[in-house]
Design an enzyme around this catalytic site. Structure first.
Site, PDB file in Angstrom:
ATOM      1  N   LEU A 139      50.699   5.467  42.747  1.00 33.82           N
ATOM      2  CA  LEU A 139      51.394   6.732  42.519  1.00 33.82           C
ATOM      3  C   LEU A 139      52.004   6.689  41.125  1.00 33.82           C
ATOM      4  CD1 LEU A 139      52.747   9.447  43.596  1.00 33.82           C
ATOM      5  CD2 LEU A 139      54.704   8.001  44.219  1.00 33.82           C
ATOM      6  N   HIS A 188      75.294  12.326  43.920  1.00 36.54           N
ATOM      7  CA  HIS A 188      74.207  11.772  43.110  1.00 36.54           C
ATOM      8  C   HIS A 188      73.745  10.430  43.679  1.00 36.54           C
ATOM      9  CE1 HIS A 188      74.644  14.974  40.275  1.00 36.54           C
ATOM     10  NE2 HIS A 188      75.882  14.639  39.958  1.00 36.54           N
ATOM     11  N   ASP A 224      68.078  19.633  43.463  1.00 37.70           N
ATOM     12  CA  ASP A 224      69.342  20.343  43.275  1.00 37.70           C
ATOM     13  C   ASP A 224      70.204  20.243  44.525  1.00 37.70           C
ATOM     14  OD1 ASP A 224      71.176  21.830  41.880  1.00 37.70           O
ATOM     15  OD2 ASP A 224      70.186  23.755  42.213  1.00 37.70           O
TER      16      ASP A 224
END
Length: 264
Positions: free
Chosen positions: A144, A50, A33
């Site tokens: 991962l 972004h 956020d």
């Protein structure tokens, strides 16, 4: 500010013993956020925040691999984010497509398996094909697991799993007594991964915003005022250090947990 999770537990004694001895989380989830506010603070369009956030994603993936974390789940686009201005949503979709194209080679090179979770049926055919190609390319990787939540909501996840089980009951494949928590969990997103140990939220808000409600039932929660584009390697490691400093009780007393830890 941080919040400790204190809930009952359905884990076995052996599983609890293993969990309380963890010095690092096996599965970390992050609510990313603050991108828009970061950009606005610099007098830039929200989309620039972004784009800056994509660089932070790259750092977070690298840090998770370095620390030996098994799964990293990032909240990229919630089912509620469709309510944002049309222009911003369109730019986010285009950025998502571009990032998949640009980053997939690097992810693959570093042994990262990409897994998109959420209802992608609302995305364009072009984006859905890109998602499928990216997942297929990295399917064999094991360094991962990178789960990217896109058009995802925790309530949606639980509902779609419940509907899948209800359909099996209707078709006579199982009876209602077999409709258990374990059966439901096998139909959730990330069903074959460890439950979330640590959930981090950047940006200064103190809520989980309908994110992985089931999988994070026993997660430790860490909230930071740092906006996502500024969340660097040190901030990530500090959150993990906070996790390691917590006493996870899973319904037991502090004395019981201390006894388990002393036996390690």
């Amino acid at each position: 500010m941080s919040i400790d999770s204190q809930s009952g537990s359905e884990f076995s004694p052996e599983e609890i013993a293993e969990l309380v001895k963890q010095s690092k989380p096996k599965h970390v989830a992050i609510i990313m956020d603050g991108n828009g506010r970061w950009a606005q603070a610099q007098g830039k369009p929200r989309v620039m925040g972004h784009k800056a956030g994509v660089k932070t994603v790259r750092r977070a993936v690298s840090t998770a691999r370095e620390m030996g974390i098994g799964s990293l789940t990032l909240f990229a686009f919630s089912s509620e984010n469709w309510r944002r201005p049309d222009k911003e949503v369109s730019l986010l979709m285009e950025l998502f497509f571009t990032v998949l194209q640009r980053e997939i080679k690097l992810l693959h090179k570093n042994g990262v398996r990409l897994n998109i979770i959420g209802d992608i049926s609302r995305f364009s055919d072009r984006l859905q094909k890109q998602i499928a190609a990216a997942e297929a390319k990295t399917a064999g990787n094991s360094e991962l697991i990178l789960n990217v939540a896109a058009n995802y909501g925790g309530r949606w996840d639980i509902m779609q799993a419940a509907q899948a089980l209800a359909k099996k009951v209707e078709n006579g494949e199982m009876n209602s007594s077999q409709f258990t928590e374990e059966a439901l969990s096998q139909h959730l997103c990330m069903q074959n991964q460890a439950e979330v140990d640590l959930m981090i939220r950047t940006g200064g808000d103190y809520r989980i915003s309908n994110f992985i409600l089931w999988q994070a039932a026993y997660a430790e929660l860490v909230f930071t005022d740092t906006l996502w584009p500024d969340f660097d390697e040190n901030a990530f490691k500090q959150a993990v250090a906070t996790f390691a400093s917590r006493q996870r009780r899973f319904g037991l007393t502090g004395c019981q947990i201390e006894t388990i830890q002393s036996e390690s």
